[in-house]
Structures are given as structure tokens and as C-alpha cells.
Scaffold this active site. Structure first.
Site, PDB file in Angstrom:
ATOM      1  N   LYS A  99     -61.931-129.685  61.979  1.00 45.16           N
ATOM      2  CA  LYS A  99     -61.755-128.882  63.201  1.00 45.16           C
ATOM      3  C   LYS A  99     -62.721-127.691  63.178  1.00 45.16           C
ATOM      4  O   LYS A  99     -63.309-127.384  62.128  1.00 45.16           O
ATOM      5  CB  LYS A  99     -60.301-128.416  63.325  1.00 45.16           C
ATOM      6  CG  LYS A  99     -59.856-127.460  62.241  1.00 45.16           C
ATOM      7  CD  LYS A  99     -58.337-127.265  62.272  1.00 45.16           C
ATOM      8  CE  LYS A  99     -57.913-126.297  61.195  1.00 45.16           C
ATOM      9  NZ  LYS A  99     -56.458-126.295  60.979  1.00 45.16           N
TER      10      LYS A  99
ATOM     11  N   TYR B 233     -73.234 -95.454  64.879  1.00 42.10           N
ATOM     12  CA  TYR B 233     -72.381 -94.894  65.930  1.00 42.10           C
ATOM     13  C   TYR B 233     -71.241 -94.077  65.347  1.00 42.10           C
ATOM     14  O   TYR B 233     -70.716 -94.400  64.285  1.00 42.10           O
ATOM     15  CB  TYR B 233     -71.772 -96.027  66.772  1.00 42.10           C
ATOM     16  CG  TYR B 233     -72.770 -96.710  67.679  1.00 42.10           C
ATOM     17  CD1 TYR B 233     -73.390 -96.018  68.724  1.00 42.10           C
ATOM     18  CD2 TYR B 233     -73.086 -98.050  67.486  1.00 42.10           C
ATOM     19  CE1 TYR B 233     -74.299 -96.646  69.557  1.00 42.10           C
ATOM     20  CE2 TYR B 233     -73.993 -98.696  68.315  1.00 42.10           C
ATOM     21  CZ  TYR B 233     -74.607 -97.992  69.357  1.00 42.10           C
ATOM     22  OH  TYR B 233     -75.500 -98.611  70.173  1.00 42.10           O
TER      23      TYR B 233
HETATM   24  C1  LIG Z   1     -56.136-126.680  59.677  1.00 43.17           C
HETATM   25  C2  LIG Z   1     -55.066-127.625  59.363  1.00 43.17           C
HETATM   26  C3  LIG Z   1     -55.052-128.284  58.131  1.00 43.17           C
HETATM   27  C4  LIG Z   1     -56.046-127.973  57.031  1.00 43.17           C
HETATM   28  O1  LIG Z   1     -55.772-126.724  56.466  1.00 43.17           O
HETATM   29  P1  LIG Z   1     -56.598-126.186  55.195  1.00 43.17           P
HETATM   30  O2  LIG Z   1     -55.789-125.059  54.709  1.00 43.17           O
HETATM   31  O3  LIG Z   1     -57.936-125.764  55.678  1.00 43.17           O
HETATM   32  O4  LIG Z   1     -56.690-127.312  54.227  1.00 43.17           O
HETATM   33  C5  LIG Z   1     -54.073-129.235  57.927  1.00 43.17           C
HETATM   34  N1  LIG Z   1     -53.160-129.511  58.880  1.00 43.17           N
HETATM   35  C6  LIG Z   1     -53.134-128.887  60.059  1.00 43.17           C
HETATM   36  C7  LIG Z   1     -52.094-129.234  61.060  1.00 43.17           C
HETATM   37  C8  LIG Z   1     -54.087-127.918  60.346  1.00 43.17           C
HETATM   38  O5  LIG Z   1     -54.050-127.292  61.526  1.00 43.17           O
END
Ligand SMILES: *Cc1c(COP(=O)(O)O)cnc(C)c1O
Length: 371
Positions: A40, A264
Site C-alpha cells: 500500500k 523564520y
Molecule cells: C498496513 C497494514 C498491514 C501491514 O502493516 P506493517 O506493520 O507495515 O507490517 C497489515 N494489515 C493491514 C490491514 C494493514 O493496513
């Protein structure tokens, strides 16, 4: 905006390290369990097109994404295997994802109705039933309540054996919490199985992410879904390595007197004359504005303190006393020659957030160079 030939800041993606991380992660999977590579957020900012060939080369037979664009990119990279979505999707998304054979989560009766309609029109439907198990409460079905149980029966009625998996996502991997979540998930999954028509042998029951896989706490799951481990976010002591280096360049070097302020809001005052380098990276590149007056950039092999507030496109680092620094020299903001444990520690202190947050931000905002 950046000219890819002369980027102001860029991410180097280390394919060899992702490859090595995958190998270590696969070695941790208990016998008989499966491993799903989580890609993802464009493979946590590394680029799906880069990571899919590595995942394929290791024979991994499940990939997880969230958006339709990611599903498309995974298929375009030549992956033909199981592709699952890690969140609920709208009916429009679900329909548009049919050609890419995305297995959807179905945690509401509305989602089940939608999938049942698609199925009736001849579309192949494989749905995963996400159980909340008193956990994340984002899109899982909570069967602790009578309403939830009724919704579950309605979903089973509508989709029957088009439901090919039951899953959950643990909100915490602290051992006692993980144990409690896993037990409750098991009980809820058993309740679902007791309703018929699903048959355990035909079902994939999946739960657990990277932290679950590296935990000492044994968890019943047919498949772990892991992202973080692939990208070296966890367990440097197990030889997982960071997979992204964030770099920029020195664009100006100047000498400033004691009493001059930096950036800034004058949040930093020079207490002695300093030589300062201006770097072509700022919060527009994902260098959090919250991280001012802290952290370092690695310039000419030296950890140069970042001074003052981060500007939109520039950052100032103290290079006093460093010889041989020239305009155009690279500056490393994250990773690079630092070892993984140091990189992770520094970045977390500097930016006050988790590395996954930084990777996804940097990788998607900046030019990427594949190493
Ligand atoms: C992002 C996600 C994972 C993976 O998580 P990690 O901690 O990066 O291994 C697994 N299951 C779901 C439902 C997620 O949203």
C-alpha cells in the site's frame, strides 16, 4: 516540482536491501503459514513497479494494496497472483477494480449487497470478512453486538462461499494486548464458522502484521501481512536494513556572525560566527516543519546540525569547521552510510513520527532513484 535530471531532493531506493529484508522476513514465517507482501501507499513510498519484481522473485503469492491505482500498478508489473485490498472500498471502486481481480473486504451489509449484485452479473467475487474483534473499529464487523451478529448473518446469506477469508487487524502488538486480541478474534471467527455456510478448510484466516511476525507471542493465523519488515523499519538487530536514503544538495555556503538569527521566527541565534550551508530541501519535500533546531544532515561525512525552522524548499545546516564542502555536494537527510539503528533513532527523534509515515511522505513527494 523537480527536474528529474537535476533533482533538488531525491530518494534512493535500495532494491538489494528490500530483497535481503524479504529473505529474512520469509525465514521468520512458521511452517505452513503464508506471507502477504503489503504494498500500500505505493510500496511505502518505494514504488510498486520496483518492489513487485522482488516479491515475485521470492515466490510470494499474496500482495496487499489499498487503492485501485495500486492494484493496477501491481498487475502492470506482471503479478498475476492473489491481490487483496486492506480496507473497505466504495461500490464505484469495487466495480472498477474487477479487471484487476482485487479481493475485497466486506464488513457491512451494503458492501455485501454490492458484491452480490456484481456476482449476479457474472463477475468473479472473492470476499474477505473483516472482524473488528473489539480492535481497530475502522471497517471491521463487530460481532460482539446483536446488531453486528445480525449483519454478519446477512452478509453470509448474500455471499455464502464467495467469502473466501476471515481476517482482522490487531491494533496493538504489545504482548498481553496481542494475546487478548488474538483470542477474541479466534472466538469471533469460530462464531462465524458456527453459522455455516463457510467451511474452515476452504477458508484463509489471516491476521497479524510485521510486529506480529516478530513478536514472541504465538498467534493463530494462516497468513501474516507484512509491510514494515520489507522496508527495514523494524528490528535492525535482526539485520533488517533501511531501504530508502533521502538526499539533497548544498546550494549555498555562507559565513554569518554571532547574533545573527537563522530561519523564520528567529528560533535560533548564533552564539558565535558560523559557516552555514543552505540545502535545497524543505517541508515541501516532506522535511517536517515540526522538526526545527534538531537533527543533522550528513555533509562530507560529517553530521551537520540543522538550524532554525525548516522553510518550504530550503533547510540550513551548520558546516562550521568542515573543510572541502562545495556547492553541489550531496547532503544525506536520512539513511545513507549511517547504520539502520542510527538512522531510525535519529529520524524518530528529529521528526517525531514513525518511519512508515516518513517513507510514504518522502517517497511520494520526491524524485526516486532506484539503486
Ligand atoms: C498496513 C497494514 C498491514 C501491514 O502493516 P506493517 O506493520 O507495515 O507490517 C497489515 N494489515 C493491514 C490491514 C494493514 O493496513
Amino acid at each position: 516540482m523537480t527536474d528529474p535530471a537535476i533533482p533538488d531532493a531525491w530518494c534512493e531506493v535500495h532494491r538489494d536491501r528490500i530483497d535481503a529484508n524479504i529473505r529474512i522476513a520469509l525465514g521468520l514465517v512458521p511452517k505452513g503459514r503464508r506471507f502477504c507482501a503489503v504494498l500500500k501507499a505505493d510500496a511505502y513510498g518505494h514504488g510498486i513497479a520496483t518492489v513487485v519484481p522482488l516479491v515475485r522473485a521470492h515466490g510470494i503469492d499474496c500482495i496487499a494494496i489499498t487503492s485501485n491505482a495500486e492494484a493496477r500498478a501491481v498487475r502492470a508489473a506482471g503479478y498475476g497472483g492473489q491481490l487483496i485490498r486492506l480496507r473497505a472500498a466504495t461500490p464505484i471502486e469495487t466495480r472498477a477494480a474487477l479487471p484487476d481481480r482485487v479481493e475485497e473486504q466486506v464488513g457491512t451489509v451494503e458492501a455485501a449487497d454490492n458484491l452480490a449484485t456484481l456476482k449476479a452479473s457474472g463477475a468473479p467475487v472473492r470476499a474477505h470478512l473483516p472482524l473488528n474483534a473489539m480492535g481497530m473499529s475502522r471497517d471491521g464487523l463487530e460481532i460482539e453486538t446483536e446488531d453486528g451478529r445480525a449483519a454478519c448473518r446477512a452478509i453470509l446469506d448474500r455471499l455464502g462461499d464467495s467469502i473466501t477469508a476471515i481476517c482482522t487487524h490487531f491494533p496493538s502488538n504489545v504482548p498481553d494486548q496481542l494475546r487478548a486480541s488474538a483470542t477474541r478474534f479466534q472466538q469471533h471467527a469460530d462464531w462465524v464458522l458456527n453459522q455455516g455456510p463457510l467451511i474452515r478448510e476452504n477458508l484463509l484466516i489471516h491476521a497479524g502484521s510485521s510486529l506480529t511476525l516478530v513478536s514472541d507471542e504465538p498467534v493463530e493465523t494462516d497468513m501474516y501481512r507484512c509491510g514494515a519488515l520489507l522496508y527495514g523499519i523494524l528490528k535492525p538487530d535482526w539485520r533488517f536494513q533501511t531501504t530508502m536514503t533521502l538526499k539533497t544538495r548544498v546550494v549555498s555556503i555562507g559565513d554569518y556572525p554571532a547574533g545573527a538569527t537563522v530561519g523564520y521566527d528567529r528560533t535560533f541565534v548564533l552564539d558565535s560566527p558560523r559557516r552555514l550551508a543552505c540545502l535545497s530541501i524543505g517541508y515541501a519535500n516532506g522535511i517536517r516543519r515540526a522538526g526545527h533546531n534538531c537533527g543533522t544532515a550528513l555533509i562530507g561525512g560529517h553530521e551537520s546540525p540543522i538550524l532554525g525552522r525548516i522553510s518550504m524548499n530550503t533547510t540550513v545546516a551548520d558546516v562550521t569547521g568542515l573543510d572541502g564542502i562545495s556547492i553541489g555536494d550531496p547532503a544525506v537527510i536520512f539513511g545513507g552510510p549511517r547504520d539502520t539503528a542510527t538512522s531510525l533513532e535519529q529520524a524518530e527523534a528529529q521528526f517525531g513520527t514513525i518511519i512508515a509515515d516518513l517513507y510514504t511522505d518522502w517517497g511520494q513527494r520526491n524524485h526516486r532513484i532506484i539503486r
